[in-house]
Design a protein around this motif. Structure first.
Motif, PDB file in Angstrom:
ATOM      1  N   ALA A 117       0.823  -1.208   0.000  1.00  0.00           N
ATOM      2  CA  ALA A 117       0.000   0.000   0.000  1.00  0.00           C
ATOM      3  C   ALA A 117       0.859   1.261   0.000  1.00  0.00           C
ATOM      4  CB  ALA A 117      -0.930  -0.002   1.221  1.00  0.00           C
ATOM      5  N   ARG A 118       2.065   1.162   0.561  1.00  0.00           N
ATOM      6  CA  ARG A 118       2.990   2.295   0.616  1.00  0.00           C
ATOM      7  C   ARG A 118       4.416   1.771   0.658  1.00  0.00           C
ATOM      8  NH1 ARG A 118       1.969   6.218   4.683  1.00  0.00           N
ATOM      9  NH2 ARG A 118      -0.270   5.885   4.332  1.00  0.00           N
ATOM     10  N   ASN A 119       5.383   2.650   0.633  1.00  0.00           N
ATOM     11  CA  ASN A 119       6.779   2.230   0.684  1.00  0.00           C
ATOM     12  C   ASN A 119       7.062   1.465   1.978  1.00  0.00           C
ATOM     13  OD1 ASN A 119       7.226   3.489  -1.773  1.00  0.00           O
ATOM     14  ND2 ASN A 119       7.988   5.373  -0.850  1.00  0.00           N
ATOM     15  N   VAL A 120       8.119   0.645   1.949  1.00  0.00           N
ATOM     16  CA  VAL A 120       8.399  -0.260   3.064  1.00  0.00           C
ATOM     17  C   VAL A 120       9.856  -0.131   3.487  1.00  0.00           C
ATOM     18  CG1 VAL A 120       8.322  -2.649   3.879  1.00  0.00           C
ATOM     19  CG2 VAL A 120       6.726  -1.898   2.093  1.00  0.00           C
ATOM     20  N   ASP A 121      10.077  -0.072   4.801  1.00  0.00           N
ATOM     21  CA  ASP A 121      11.411  -0.173   5.388  1.00  0.00           C
ATOM     22  C   ASP A 121      11.498  -1.514   6.103  1.00  0.00           C
ATOM     23  OD1 ASP A 121      12.082   2.357   4.529  1.00  0.00           O
ATOM     24  OD2 ASP A 121      11.701   3.324   6.454  1.00  0.00           O
ATOM     25  N   ILE A 122      12.460  -2.342   5.710  1.00  0.00           N
ATOM     26  CA  ILE A 122      12.631  -3.649   6.345  1.00  0.00           C
ATOM     27  C   ILE A 122      13.958  -3.665   7.085  1.00  0.00           C
ATOM     28  CG2 ILE A 122      12.797  -6.138   5.999  1.00  0.00           C
ATOM     29  CD1 ILE A 122      10.947  -5.884   3.652  1.00  0.00           C
ATOM     30  N   CYS A 123      13.887  -3.917   8.384  1.00  0.00           N
ATOM     31  CA  CYS A 123      15.054  -3.890   9.252  1.00  0.00           C
ATOM     32  C   CYS A 123      15.407  -5.315   9.651  1.00  0.00           C
ATOM     33  CB  CYS A 123      14.762  -3.067  10.507  1.00  0.00           C
ATOM     34  SG  CYS A 123      14.001  -1.455  10.173  1.00  0.00           S
ATOM     35  N   HIS A 124      16.655  -5.698   9.420  1.00  0.00           N
ATOM     36  CA  HIS A 124      17.042  -7.056   9.821  1.00  0.00           C
ATOM     37  C   HIS A 124      18.498  -7.106  10.231  1.00  0.00           C
ATOM     38  CE1 HIS A 124      19.277  -8.222   6.120  1.00  0.00           C
ATOM     39  NE2 HIS A 124      18.395  -7.478   5.462  1.00  0.00           N
ATOM     40  N   TRP A 125      18.760  -7.967  11.217  1.00  0.00           N
ATOM     41  CA  TRP A 125      20.122  -8.132  11.726  1.00  0.00           C
ATOM     42  C   TRP A 125      20.385  -9.588  12.116  1.00  0.00           C
ATOM     43  CZ3 TRP A 125      16.257  -5.079  13.617  1.00  0.00           C
ATOM     44  CH2 TRP A 125      15.636  -5.466  14.809  1.00  0.00           C
ATOM     45  N   GLU A 126      19.535 -10.481  11.637  1.00  0.00           N
ATOM     46  CA  GLU A 126      19.716 -11.922  11.843  1.00  0.00           C
ATOM     47  C   GLU A 126      18.864 -12.655  10.819  1.00  0.00           C
ATOM     48  OE1 GLU A 126      17.020 -13.958  14.022  1.00  0.00           O
ATOM     49  OE2 GLU A 126      15.899 -12.391  12.997  1.00  0.00           O
ATOM     50  N   SER A 127      18.830 -13.968  10.886  1.00  0.00           N
ATOM     51  CA  SER A 127      18.316 -14.770   9.772  1.00  0.00           C
ATOM     52  C   SER A 127      16.825 -14.601   9.513  1.00  0.00           C
ATOM     53  CB  SER A 127      18.642 -16.249   9.999  1.00  0.00           C
ATOM     54  OG  SER A 127      18.047 -16.706  11.186  1.00  0.00           O
ATOM     55  N   PHE A 128      16.012 -14.520  10.548  1.00  0.00           N
ATOM     56  CA  PHE A 128      14.572 -14.454  10.290  1.00  0.00           C
ATOM     57  C   PHE A 128      14.163 -13.121   9.689  1.00  0.00           C
ATOM     58  CE2 PHE A 128      14.860 -17.994  13.248  1.00  0.00           C
ATOM     59  CZ  PHE A 128      14.053 -18.917  12.609  1.00  0.00           C
ATOM     60  N   THR A 178      18.244 -15.472  16.575  1.00  0.00           N
ATOM     61  CA  THR A 178      19.473 -16.142  16.147  1.00  0.00           C
ATOM     62  C   THR A 178      20.730 -15.295  16.348  1.00  0.00           C
ATOM     63  OG1 THR A 178      19.312 -15.419  13.837  1.00  0.00           O
ATOM     64  CG2 THR A 178      18.153 -17.444  14.440  1.00  0.00           C
ATOM     65  N   SER A 179      20.561 -14.047  16.806  1.00  0.00           N
ATOM     66  CA  SER A 179      21.732 -13.194  17.042  1.00  0.00           C
ATOM     67  C   SER A 179      21.837 -12.712  18.484  1.00  0.00           C
ATOM     68  CB  SER A 179      21.716 -11.973  16.110  1.00  0.00           C
ATOM     69  OG  SER A 179      20.704 -11.061  16.502  1.00  0.00           O
ATOM     70  N   GLY A 180      20.737 -12.821  19.239  1.00  0.00           N
ATOM     71  CA  GLY A 180      20.751 -12.338  20.615  1.00  0.00           C
ATOM     72  C   GLY A 180      20.740 -10.830  20.726  1.00  0.00           C
ATOM     73  N   VAL A 181      20.226 -10.152  19.693  1.00  0.00           N
ATOM     74  CA  VAL A 181      20.154  -8.690  19.690  1.00  0.00           C
ATOM     75  C   VAL A 181      18.697  -8.254  19.576  1.00  0.00           C
ATOM     76  CG1 VAL A 181      20.816  -6.583  18.464  1.00  0.00           C
ATOM     77  CG2 VAL A 181      22.440  -8.471  18.660  1.00  0.00           C
ATOM     78  N   GLY A 370      24.916 -22.670  18.151  1.00  0.00           N
ATOM     79  CA  GLY A 370      24.439 -21.458  17.490  1.00  0.00           C
ATOM     80  C   GLY A 370      23.640 -21.787  16.240  1.00  0.00           C
ATOM     81  N   TYR A 371      22.820 -20.843  15.806  1.00  0.00           N
ATOM     82  CA  TYR A 371      22.001 -21.044  14.611  1.00  0.00           C
ATOM     83  C   TYR A 371      22.900 -21.231  13.395  1.00  0.00           C
ATOM     84  CZ  TYR A 371      17.935 -20.592  11.574  1.00  0.00           C
ATOM     85  OH  TYR A 371      16.936 -20.826  10.657  1.00  0.00           O
ATOM     86  N   ARG A 372      22.451 -22.024  12.440  1.00  0.00           N
ATOM     87  CA  ARG A 372      23.298 -22.420  11.316  1.00  0.00           C
ATOM     88  C   ARG A 372      23.802 -21.233  10.492  1.00  0.00           C
ATOM     89  NH1 ARG A 372      18.059 -24.197  10.015  1.00  0.00           N
ATOM     90  NH2 ARG A 372      17.066 -23.105   8.272  1.00  0.00           N
ATOM     91  N   ASP A 373      23.060 -20.129  10.427  1.00  0.00           N
ATOM     92  CA  ASP A 373      23.496 -18.972   9.646  1.00  0.00           C
ATOM     93  C   ASP A 373      24.312 -17.969  10.466  1.00  0.00           C
ATOM     94  OD1 ASP A 373      22.200 -19.993   7.423  1.00  0.00           O
ATOM     95  OD2 ASP A 373      20.336 -18.899   7.821  1.00  0.00           O
TER      96      ASP A 373
END
Length: 408
Positions: A117-128, A178-181, A370-373
């Motif tokens: 519906a509008r622009n998207v900001d996607i924030c990620h710092w681990e696998s999921f 998976t990162s603990g953050v 730890g997680y595989r990635d």
């Protein structure tokens, strides 16, 4: 509680016997193992340990063999929803529903229904979180119609979330399992005057961290994390703003499978949020969840669970402070997870595998690799169902396993 095992009993408890004969011989040439073990060696980050005192035979079995559409089936599903809302202090005008396919199903259901519906900001710092970004650009193909911005950081770090735009939809994980953050308390990067929606994956945060509901429009989690429930079911929490989007926006040329459909003829399927699930749930898993909610209530509510998780983290923080061969993957204490605690070791990747294997072979700690990635590391679940005394008993074994792996 902790258990002290004499040598004879320790050998009897070990498994399989043949493997431990060789292992015991090796130990004679190395450091002595601690004598006290955790009462429960389950430190998996999902599915997670059951609550203390859990007994499956005490679950209410009246719904077993009954339709989830029956009077009692609807009542129990409705109770699970109502108690979730009460215990998590979710605002009255928000909706809570039980949906298929764990947190993954709940989050993708939200993405497929509202994004575009509008622009998207996607924030990620681990696998999921990285997976949600991949879904947005590779499966939903959002960049064909809107702007998709990626805000990312390496494992152990948090991106600059202040760069997100309040006029965009913002997708993020509250706690990187998976990162603990985790995001900082209060999630102040989210504007109270935003025009976009926030989509929050909170699967390893709900019930262990304070959720700023006024900042969250769509929130998802699975009860198999902090509450130690069974898998396969997700929880979807919607704000009034999220409902408005669902009823005003229909993505073009985007087929929705039945288990993703939240609206019908432009109106929200309200029954989902009263216990009329989209498909057939496991009523045994629902009763298991109700049991965990009752346990939460008996302790004084979610605040008690938050304190338990933070106290558990405190055990490992003290241990890390006292040992220079182990450290948190999370660089900033303010963004350090209190549930999925990820730790780096002064060991090679192969030595870390040995470290993890040693602790499992001794029935001291299961499933802490730890997680595989993720970078080579270990991950110890410190959610509220884990007892502080078990973490205290685990710490000397971490030292023992480190010394064994380092010398191997």
């Amino acid at each position: 509680m902790m258990r002290v095992l004499p040598a004879a009993r320790a050998l009897a408890f070990a498994k399989p016997a043949q493997r431990n004969v060789a292992f015991t011989a090796l130990r004679m040439m190395s450091s002595a193992a601690p004598s006290v073990k955790p009462t429960n060696p389950e430190f998996s980050s999902g599915p997670c340990k059951k609550r203390p005192g859990y007994d499956v035979s005490t679950l209410d079995s009246r719904t077993l063999g009954r339709s989830h559409r029956s009077k009692i089936g609807k009542e129990r599903l409705g109770l699970a929803i109502d108690e979730t809302k009460r215990l998590l202090k979710i605002p009255d005008d928000y909706l809570v529903g039980i949906v298929p396919a764990s947190d993954t199903g709940a989050y993708e259901m939200a993405m497929w229904n509202v994004l575009g519906a509008r622009n998207v900001d996607i924030c990620h710092w681990e696998s999921f979180g990285k997976g949600w970004f991949a879904d947005a650009v590779s499966h939903l193909n959002l960049r064909d119609s809107v702007e998709v911005n990626e805000h990312t950081a390496e494992y152990g770090e948090l991106p600059d979330l202040s760069k997100t735009n309040p006029d965009h939809d913002i997708c993020f994980t509250f706690n990187g399992t998976t990162s603990g953050v985790r995001v900082q308390r209060g999630a102040d990067f989210i504007s109270d005057d935003r025009t976009g929606l926030t989509l929050c994956d909170a699967t390893s945060a709900c019930f262990a961290m304070d959720m700023p509901w006024e900042k969250l429009d769509i929130t998802t989690y699975s009860w198999q994390k902090v509450l130690g429930g069974e898998g396969a079911h997700g929880i979807l929490v919607l704000s009034p703003r999220a409902v408005e989007r669902l009823e005003s926006y229909t993505p073009e040329n985007r087929p929705l499978p039945k288990i993703f459909r939240l609206t019908k003829k432009g109106k929200l399927e309200a029954g989902i949020f009263k216990g009329a699930t989209i498909n057939t749930p496991s009523m045994l898993a629902v009763e298991d969840y109700i049991d965990a909610l009752q346990w939460t209530d008996s302790l004084g509510g979610v605040d008690a669970l938050i304190k338990m998780s933070e106290d558990n983290l405190g055990v490992l923080e003290k241990f890390v402070d006292e040992n220079d061969w182990i450290d948190f993957l999370a660089k900033d204490p303010a963004t350090r997870s209190s549930t999925s605690v990820c730790l780096t070791l002064d060991l090679t990747a192969d030595q870390i595998k040995k470290f993890v294997s040693l602790l499992e072979s001794e029935d001291v700690a299961y499933d802490i690799g730890g997680y595989r990635d993720a970078p080579p590391s270990i991950r110890i679940w410190c959610g509220s169902t884990v007892e502080k005394a078990d973490l205290e008993a685990l710490c000397p074994w971490l030292t023992w396993a480190y010394e064994e792996a380092k010398s191997s």
